[in-house]
Enzyme design. Structure first.
Site, PDB file in Angstrom:
ATOM      1  CD  GLU A  65      57.390-118.348-103.739  1.00  0.00           C
ATOM      2  OE1 GLU A  65      56.177-118.135-103.881  1.00  0.00           O
ATOM      3  OE2 GLU A  65      58.241-117.432-103.669  1.00  0.00           O
ATOM      4  CG  HIS A  76      60.517-111.329 -95.668  1.00  0.00           C
ATOM      5  ND1 HIS A  76      60.121-111.831 -96.868  1.00  0.00           N
ATOM      6  CD2 HIS A  76      59.632-110.344 -95.357  1.00  0.00           C
ATOM      7  CE1 HIS A  76      59.046-111.168 -97.303  1.00  0.00           C
ATOM      8  NE2 HIS A  76      58.733-110.262 -96.400  1.00  0.00           N
TER       9      HIS A  76
END
Length: 365
Positions: free
Chosen positions: A274, A244
């Protein structure tokens, strides 16, 4: 020094969404208490006027006494409006501010005592604090200029009577006091911008998109505007493969590319995860060309990692009505979001333009 000048410049240019601020206060159930506080604070001017009329040093001419009683009535009506009616809209709020400034200054001018004038100057400061929280810097500048002018005019009789010390105290005190509302407004601006920004990418957050879109689309424009919804393809693979932390770096780099590639003056935001949203004031054909530039900018490798983007595009015609603008912005975002998901279903790295009710969506490129 340049940083401070830039801060002042950005503050001066900033628009304030009055309705958004009021709604934010209302969501914390504080609007009723604030409305009552404003109404009660407004009672000070008519009380001063009554005490002036009844005092031994009251004005000797009948015209001044009549004006003071008229100001008492106006002040009571002003307070009753705040206490008994809902929170005012932006235009009415500006009218109430102007009425308050004029009434307070008039009461001070007709009151012979220095104490009454000093209290009146403090009331003008309180009005300035209200303006700093809810209205734009330009409105605050006008109110501040009025306060300084009032302080100067009220100091003239003191100077004529030889009370130079009291006159200078009033002028210097008001000059120092008018620094407070602009200082508070700059702090409000910084806190508001921090709240409206995404902490990772420093783009606007979803809330920031709503805030600035409502301001932008409420204004009439010569051309239509478009909303682009941008989603990174198979971004989960990046997180699963590289972790991440690397995924966050990709998001930050992508956000910077979108910021640079978007037309000047666009609203660029991280919508969530995203997914990004960009609002441009361009006709649909020009917006498609910009979307293709954004798609190619995202596709450039970030170190050893390459990601692509699916882009959905929808057009929006500003109605000029703030309430209607917010609703249409959300509808346009939904349309662009649906087009973006169709781009993903077609394999990603593509642009799909949302169609009208009678026209299907179309893929570009």
């Amino acid at each position: 020094m340049l940083g401070e000048l830039r801060l002042i410049r950005d503050w001066w240019r900033e628009d304030v969404d009055y309705r958004w601020v009021v709604d934010a206060i209302a969501t914390r159930s504080a609007l009723g208490a604030l409305k009552t506080a404003v109404g009660l604070c407004g009672l000070a001017a008519p009380i001063i006027a009554v005490l002036t009329v009844l005092s031994p040093t009251r004005p000797t001419d009948s015209v001044s006494c009549v004006l003071l009683w008229l100001l008492v009535g106006s002040g009571v009506a002003w307070c009753a409006r705040w206490l008994l009616r809902p929170w005012p809209g932006e235009t009415e709020s500006l009218v109430l501010i102007a009425v308050a400034d004029v009434c307070v200054t008039a009461v001070c001018a007709l009151s012979p005592g220095y104490v009454a004038r000093a209290v009146g100057m403090m009331m003008l400061l309180i009005i300035g604090i209200y303006v700093s929280a809810l209205h734009s810097p330009k409105v605050l500048a006008a109110q501040t200029a009025w306060s300084l002018l009032a302080a100067g005019l009220l100091a003239v009789p003191l100077l004529r009577s030889g009370d130079v010390s009291s006159a200078m105290i009033m002028i210097l005190g008001m000059a120092a006091a008018v620094i407070v509302p602009p200082g508070l407004q700059i702090c409000y601006s910084l806190l508001r911008n921090e709240m409206l920004c995404d902490p990772l990418t420093r783009l606007l957050s979803r809330r920031g998109l709503d805030y600035y879109s409502a301001i932008w689309f409420a204004r009439p424009a010569a051309s239509s505007s478009c909303v682009m919804m941008i989603d990174l393809d198979r971004f989960k693979v990046v997180n699963d493969t590289h972790g991440h932390a690397v995924g966050d770096e990709v998001l930050v780099a992508t956000a910077e590319r979108l910021r640079r590639a978007a037309p000047r003056g666009s609203i660029v935001s991280r919508f969530g995860g995203e997914e990004f949203a960009i609002v441009v004031r361009l006709p649909i054909d020009a917006a498609v060309a910009v979307a293709d530039e954004l798609r190619r900018a995202v596709a450039e490798p970030i170190g050893s990692i390459a990601v692509t983007a699916s882009i959905g595009l929808a057009a929006f015609a500003a109605p000029g009505d703030p309430a209607r603008a917010c609703e249409l912005v959300r509808q346009t975002i939904c349309a662009a979001d649906g087009a973006m998901y169709r781009a993903k279903q077609q394999g990603g790295n593509a642009i799909v333009v949302a169609g009208s009710v009678s026209e299907p969506a179309r893929q570009v490129g």
